[in-house]
Design an enzyme around this catalytic site. Structure first.
Site, mmCIF file in Angstrom:
data_model
loop_
_atom_site.group_PDB
_atom_site.id
_atom_site.type_symbol
_atom_site.label_atom_id
_atom_site.label_comp_id
_atom_site.label_asym_id
_atom_site.label_seq_id
_atom_site.Cartn_x
_atom_site.Cartn_y
_atom_site.Cartn_z
ATOM 1 N N GLY A 1 0.794 -1.217 0.000
ATOM 2 C CA GLY A 1 0.000 0.000 0.000
ATOM 3 C C GLY A 1 0.828 1.270 0.000
ATOM 4 C CB ILE A 2 0.238 4.535 1.746
ATOM 5 C CG1 ILE A 2 -1.167 4.819 1.194
ATOM 6 C CG2 ILE A 2 1.025 5.823 1.950
ATOM 7 C CD1 ILE A 2 -1.190 5.630 -0.073
ATOM 8 C CB SER B 1 -7.286 8.103 7.312
ATOM 9 O OG SER B 1 -8.370 7.817 6.443
ATOM 10 C CE1 TYR C 1 -7.975 2.358 8.859
ATOM 11 C CE2 TYR C 1 -9.390 3.983 7.784
ATOM 12 C CZ TYR C 1 -8.144 3.383 7.946
ATOM 13 O OH TYR C 1 -7.073 3.831 7.202
#
Length: 316
Positions: free
Chosen positions: A31-32, A156, A181
């Protein structure tokens, strides 16, 4: 009158050299985190991939070396969901100093039931927030030994619309995966800003910076098999979305700038330029609910009790 020379505009494709420096990227195998590691490796730095999965870390290192000749990448076994393992993991770094840690690794669950870490904490809150908090304390001596150490917390966009329930941080009463989350990422970001205030209060040379990737989709991400595999059809179908969001390679840009740019200051928030969703990195205003000192103080105290950390996390 002599004018002060302006620094060269930040270029995501021409990063400054970081030879002689060492960076740890948690979750650097996918991912990132993978693209943060790949981009940092191109600066000449030693990049350590913190991951609980050795096979995935090996695949990521092979991919980075294939794209960055001479890349200096290492693997560190690291499980943020097992707090008792973190001290031993940090000892495995075997370095005299650490120039930056990127708190990137995270768990995102889409469906119930609620799950817990080995320590009995809700899995997303326990990994994303508590694990990184505990890791920061373990790394404090190494970060303090660097000339200008940095803690870069990857937040996020999902955290913008959430608010912390300080009476139910672990979602024991009302568990909804997406909300839990978002709140775990909000807790991370609040921690990142609060950490910098505390670092300034004790006169530390370490900076704490928060960055987020905006909207970053796998389908808009260039392939890095086997780390990231997207078909031509998937990429073509995702092109309209590219007007609003971007791939994870571009999502890494604000994080990399937060690590490398000498003009970045502690307590700042960095994200993509266009609506906070896509584009080159820029500094953003810190949302008030992420910088509320009363909320941050209570979160800090409650988290410290859960993890058993020193109030100053070892920074002096």
């Amino acid at each position: 009158m002599t004018s002060v020379p302006r620094s060269r505009p930040w270029d995501v494709h021409r990063l400054p050299s970081a030879e002689g420096r060492t960076f740890l990227v948690t979750g650097g195998n996918a991912g990132i985190g993978y693209f943060v590691a790949e981009q940092l490796a191109a600066t000449g730095a030693v990049v350590v991939l913190g991951s609980r999965d050795a096979a995935k870390a090996d695949a990521a290192m092979v991919s980075i070396r294939s794209r960055v000749p001479g890349a200096r990448v290492r693997y560190l076994p690291l499980d943020l969901a097992d707090l008792s393992s973190l001290k031993t993991a940090v000892e495995g770094l075997d370095v005299g100093r650490l120039d930056a840690v990127v708190h990137n690794a995270g768990v995102a669950l889409d469906d119930p039931p609620r799950r817990e870490t080995r320590d009995g904490h809700e899995l997303m809150f326990g990994t994303n927030h508590l694990g990184h908090l505990a890791l920061t304390q373990c790394l404090a001596p190494l970060l303090s030994a660097a000339p200008a150490g940095r803690v870069v917390t990857v937040g996020s966009f999902a955290a913008r619309s959430e608010r912390l329930d300080l009476d139910d941080l672990q979602s024991t009463r009302d568990y909804r995966p997406k909300r839990t989350y978002g709140r775990s990422k909000l807790a991370q970001m609040c921690f990142g800003f609060a950490l910098d205030r505390r670092l300034r209060a004790v006169g530390s040379t370490v900076l704490s910076v928060v960055a987020h990737p905006g909207g970053a989709l796998d389908s808009l991400t260039p392939p890095r098999p086997p780390v990231c595999v997207t078909t031509r059809g998937e990429r073509l179908r995702a092109l309209p979305a590219g007007l609003l969001v971007q791939g994870k390679d571009a999502g890494a840009w604000p994080v990399v700038r937060a690590v490398l740019d000498p003009e970045v200051q502690g307590g700042q928030l960095w994200g993509p330029r266009v609506f906070g969703l896509r584009g080159t990195p820029r500094r953003e205003p810190v949302p008030s609910h992420m910088a509320d000192p009363d909320v941050a103080s209570r979160l800090w105290a409650l988290s410290g009790e859960l993890v058993g950390t020193d109030p100053h996390l070892g920074f002096r």
